[in-house]
Design a protein around this motif. Structure first.
Motif, short mmCIF file in Angstrom:
data_model
loop_
_atom_site.label_atom_id
_atom_site.label_comp_id
_atom_site.label_asym_id
_atom_site.label_seq_id
_atom_site.Cartn_x
_atom_site.Cartn_y
_atom_site.Cartn_z
N TRP A 31 -4.25 3.07 -0.18
CA TRP A 31 -4.79 2.31 -1.32
C TRP A 31 -3.70 1.42 -1.89
O TRP A 31 -2.55 1.82 -1.98
CB TRP A 31 -5.31 3.26 -2.40
CG TRP A 31 -6.52 3.99 -1.96
CD1 TRP A 31 -6.58 5.23 -1.43
CD2 TRP A 31 -7.85 3.49 -1.98
NE1 TRP A 31 -7.85 5.57 -1.12
CE2 TRP A 31 -8.67 4.52 -1.45
CE3 TRP A 31 -8.44 2.31 -2.38
CZ2 TRP A 31 -10.03 4.37 -1.31
CZ3 TRP A 31 -9.80 2.18 -2.25
CH2 TRP A 31 -10.58 3.20 -1.72
N LYS A 32 -4.07 0.25 -2.30
CA LYS A 32 -3.10 -0.68 -2.86
C LYS A 32 -2.87 -0.33 -4.33
O LYS A 32 -3.81 -0.14 -5.08
CB LYS A 32 -3.62 -2.11 -2.73
CG LYS A 32 -2.57 -3.14 -3.05
CD LYS A 32 -3.02 -4.51 -2.62
CE LYS A 32 -1.90 -5.48 -2.89
NZ LYS A 32 -2.18 -6.79 -2.46
N LYS A 52 0.84 -1.19 0.00
CA LYS A 52 0.00 0.00 0.00
C LYS A 52 0.88 1.24 0.00
O LYS A 52 1.97 1.25 0.55
CB LYS A 52 -0.91 0.02 1.22
CG LYS A 52 -1.94 -1.08 1.20
CD LYS A 52 -2.87 -0.98 2.37
CE LYS A 52 -3.90 -2.10 2.33
NZ LYS A 52 -4.78 -2.08 3.46
#
Length: 126
Positions: free
Chosen positions: A77-78, A72
């Motif tokens: 957010w990945k 991440k």
């Protein structure tokens, strides 16, 4: 005739009372049997579930570990696992340091014609 009719109904009532008592004991025995079978079904269901878990294991796709931050960015957010847009790529390899040898492969004079029309081949760029 009145006494015969009452005797008939009295005998019929006794017969039905006997049937009723027999059916009540049979019903009680069947309820016990149903309870035993339901217990066996429960035990076998648990056994099947346990064996299925041993064979197939747990699915890693159903749930993700809580609090995992691997992969991440700072926003949480990945990011996709490929070349990121906007970043410089690796480019082509540099082979300028390698030694080069120029080799010319000549074709025999009788093979320098087109097999379809018989016209002679022209050198590249002519």
């Amino acid at each position: 005739m009145h006494t015969t009719e009452s005797a008939y109904w009295k005998a019929e009532a006794e017969r039905l009372a006997g049937d009723n008592a027999r059916l009540e004991t049979e019903n009680a025995a069947l309820r016990v049997r149903v309870g035993e079978l339901e217990g066996q079904i429960g035990a076998l269901t648990e056994k099947v579930t346990t064996l299925a878990k041993l064979v197939f294991g747990t699915s890693s796709e159903k749930s993700k570990p809580v609090g995992s931050s691997v992969g991440k960015d700072i926003t949480g957010w990945k990011r996709p696992r490929s070349q990121q847009s906007g970043s410089a790529g690796h480019g082509r390899r540099d082979y300028s340091a390698l030694e080069t040898i120029e080799e010319i492969h000549d074709v025999a004079e009788n093979e320098r014609i087109c097999p379809g029309c018989g016209a002679p081949y022209a050198a590249f760029g002519e």
